[in-house]
Design a protein around this motif. Structure first.
Motif, PDB file in Angstrom:
ATOM      1  N   ASP A 178      38.269  52.278  38.730  1.00  0.00           N
ATOM      2  CA  ASP A 178      37.499  53.585  39.385  1.00  0.00           C
ATOM      3  C   ASP A 178      36.010  53.085  39.824  1.00  0.00           C
ATOM      4  N   LEU A 179      35.447  52.424  39.232  1.00  0.00           N
ATOM      5  CA  LEU A 179      34.257  52.084  39.669  1.00  0.00           C
ATOM      6  C   LEU A 179      34.194  51.246  41.011  1.00  0.00           C
ATOM      7  N   SER A 180      35.306  50.481  41.289  1.00  0.00           N
ATOM      8  CA  SER A 180      35.384  49.605  42.618  1.00  0.00           C
ATOM      9  C   SER A 180      35.389  50.853  43.732  1.00  0.00           C
ATOM     10  N   GLY A 181      35.864  51.875  43.574  1.00  0.00           N
ATOM     11  CA  GLY A 181      35.885  53.021  44.666  1.00  0.00           C
ATOM     12  C   GLY A 181      36.946  52.710  45.584  1.00  0.00           C
ATOM     13  N   LEU A 182      38.159  51.741  45.119  1.00  0.00           N
ATOM     14  CA  LEU A 182      39.479  51.588  45.784  1.00  0.00           C
ATOM     15  C   LEU A 182      40.393  52.391  45.200  1.00  0.00           C
ATOM     16  N   HIS A 183      41.545  52.531  46.028  1.00  0.00           N
ATOM     17  CA  HIS A 183      42.657  53.458  45.258  1.00  0.00           C
ATOM     18  C   HIS A 183      43.418  52.500  44.678  1.00  0.00           C
ATOM     19  N   MET A 184      44.068  52.944  43.405  1.00  0.00           N
ATOM     20  CA  MET A 184      44.633  52.129  42.570  1.00  0.00           C
ATOM     21  C   MET A 184      45.786  51.454  43.363  1.00  0.00           C
ATOM     22  N   GLU A 185      46.606  51.868  44.218  1.00  0.00           N
ATOM     23  CA  GLU A 185      47.829  51.413  44.732  1.00  0.00           C
ATOM     24  C   GLU A 185      47.630  50.926  46.079  1.00  0.00           C
ATOM     25  N   SER A 186      46.234  50.622  46.387  1.00  0.00           N
ATOM     26  CA  SER A 186      45.974  50.195  47.944  1.00  0.00           C
ATOM     27  C   SER A 186      46.215  48.617  47.794  1.00  0.00           C
ATOM     28  N   GLN A 187      46.381  48.035  48.888  1.00  0.00           N
ATOM     29  CA  GLN A 187      46.392  46.474  48.970  1.00  0.00           C
ATOM     30  C   GLN A 187      45.251  45.639  48.528  1.00  0.00           C
ATOM     31  N   THR A 188      44.016  46.352  49.009  1.00  0.00           N
ATOM     32  CA  THR A 188      42.692  45.765  48.693  1.00  0.00           C
ATOM     33  C   THR A 188      42.515  45.523  46.949  1.00  0.00           C
ATOM     34  N   MET A 189      43.061  46.671  46.404  1.00  0.00           N
ATOM     35  CA  MET A 189      42.974  46.804  44.733  1.00  0.00           C
ATOM     36  C   MET A 189      43.800  45.667  44.498  1.00  0.00           C
ATOM     37  N   TYR A 190      44.904  45.449  44.892  1.00  0.00           N
ATOM     38  CA  TYR A 190      45.829  44.248  44.488  1.00  0.00           C
ATOM     39  C   TYR A 190      45.148  43.060  44.758  1.00  0.00           C
ATOM     40  N   GLU A 191      44.590  42.676  45.795  1.00  0.00           N
ATOM     41  CA  GLU A 191      44.015  41.710  46.347  1.00  0.00           C
ATOM     42  C   GLU A 191      42.775  41.108  45.255  1.00  0.00           C
ATOM     43  N   LEU A 192      42.014  42.426  44.937  1.00  0.00           N
ATOM     44  CA  LEU A 192      40.918  42.279  43.859  1.00  0.00           C
ATOM     45  C   LEU A 192      41.469  41.720  42.533  1.00  0.00           C
ATOM     46  N   ALA A 193      42.355  42.477  42.239  1.00  0.00           N
ATOM     47  CA  ALA A 193      42.993  42.289  40.865  1.00  0.00           C
ATOM     48  C   ALA A 193      43.646  40.730  40.753  1.00  0.00           C
ATOM     49  N   SER A 194      44.113  40.298  42.006  1.00  0.00           N
ATOM     50  CA  SER A 194      45.056  38.992  41.724  1.00  0.00           C
ATOM     51  C   SER A 194      43.765  37.718  41.738  1.00  0.00           C
ATOM     52  N   GLN A 195      42.465  38.078  42.104  1.00  0.00           N
ATOM     53  CA  GLN A 195      41.359  37.142  42.208  1.00  0.00           C
ATOM     54  C   GLN A 195      41.035  36.617  40.556  1.00  0.00           C
ATOM     55  N   GLY A 196      41.691  37.523  39.492  1.00  0.00           N
ATOM     56  CA  GLY A 196      41.101  36.981  38.174  1.00  0.00           C
ATOM     57  C   GLY A 196      40.748  38.264  37.412  1.00  0.00           C
ATOM     58  N   VAL A 197      39.946  38.056  36.304  1.00  0.00           N
ATOM     59  CA  VAL A 197      39.506  38.982  35.509  1.00  0.00           C
ATOM     60  C   VAL A 197      38.284  39.605  36.368  1.00  0.00           C
TER      61      VAL A 197
END
Length: 306
Positions: A178-197
């Motif tokens: 939530d603090l990232s300001g991105l939608h949980m189901e967005s592509q940007t959020m997926y790319e952020l989570a795939s970078q690691g912890v």
């Protein structure tokens, strides 16, 4: 273990990171002082280099004079004092442990102080065993505080603790996204989570990545917590909040760091092993660990700008 024969060789080898086990109720600065004191003691006990000589010319000036080589007393240990003193060494810690906490502590010696700064900036996750006790709450949330509340705990079961800590873990993870300001189901959020912890850019914001109950024997229980940027009082508060959600009271009885990055309890030197040979051996083992895991100094992770 390498057998040390010369103090000069040992002094040159004392550059790097060591992993020690900090006992509870012992300040980190006391650990630093003890280790450096033991190093100086052991170095001074090793064979030193040969005593310097000086040339002396004796005899009357109006007659042939005698030239001879005699010991230089200015280089005598009884005159100059110990060869190695505490001021000859630098020592710093990578991540601080509180007074009442125990466990894995990384210390840098001499050039290793640069590595401690790098490890601190990389903020590797740390794993803790946080021990708690049901039935009593204190004003500090720790066992040494003043008792402010007592409650029954017969209704508390392992299943209830597991359910609540799972909810707490999910809540912390959701907060990070939530603090990232991105939608949980967005592509940007997926790319952020795939970078690691995902680590916060603010090194003062505690983040919990995992919480689970590993021991339950009423009234005592133990949680295993994986986190970054945490501190002892934050972990005490975690136990207190768990007691509130269980509709009882709880306080923390102990905090033990069992892992920092790849450095675990098996690598940590106990207090009885804070000696020169064990320290140099531990320096080499820690360096091998760093060489084999480049991500310890530059972890692959996403950082949130908070």
């Amino acid at each position: 273990m390498v057998k040390i024969e010369k103090a000069s060789w040992a002094f040159k080898a004392l550059n790097g990171i060591i992993c020690v086990y900090k006992p509870p109720c012992v300040p980190v600065r006391r650990v630093q002082h003890t280790i450096i004191t033991n190093i100086c003691r052991d170095l001074n006990a090793l064979p030193q280099g040969p005593q310097e000589q000086r040339v002396e010319i004796v005899g009357a000036t109006n007659a042939p004079m005698t030239v001879k080589v005699v010991p230089n007393y200015a280089d005598d240990i009884l005159v100059s004092g110990p060869r190695f003193i505490q001021d000859d060494f630098k020592c710093s810690w990578a991540t601080h442990l509180g007074l009442f906490s125990s466990g894995v502590l990384l210390l840098g010696i001499n050039d290793g102080t640069k590595l401690t700064h790098t490890i601190n900036a990389a903020r590797p996750t740390r794993a803790f065993k946080v021990h708690g006790q049901l039935g009593k709450a204190t004003d500090t949330y720790f066992w040494n505080g003043r008792t402010i509340e007592r409650a029954t705990f017969g209704h508390v079961t392992r299943e209830k603790i597991d359910r609540i800590v799972a909810y707490m873990q999910a809540a912390h993870q959701k907060t990070m996204y939530d603090l990232s300001g991105l939608h949980m189901e967005s592509q940007t959020m997926y790319e952020l989570a795939s970078q690691g912890v995902i680590r916060p850019a603010n090194n003062k914001l505690p983040v919990l990545y995992g919480i689970k109950c590993v021991h339950f024997d009423p009234p005592n229980f133990t949680l295993e917590v994986q986190s970054v940027n945490e501190y002892d009082k934050y972990l005490w508060t975690l136990i207190h909040d768990l007691g509130v959600q269980l509709k009882t009271s709880a306080h923390c009885t102990g905090v033990q760091c069992i892992r920092q990055g790849k450095f675990d309890l098996e690598l940590a030197l106990l207090r009885k092993h804070w000696q020169l040979e064990h320290i140099i051996d531990n320096l080499n083992r820690c360096q091998e660990l760093l060489d084999g895991n480049e991500n310890l100094l530059k972890p692959k992770s996403a950082h949130l700008s908070l």
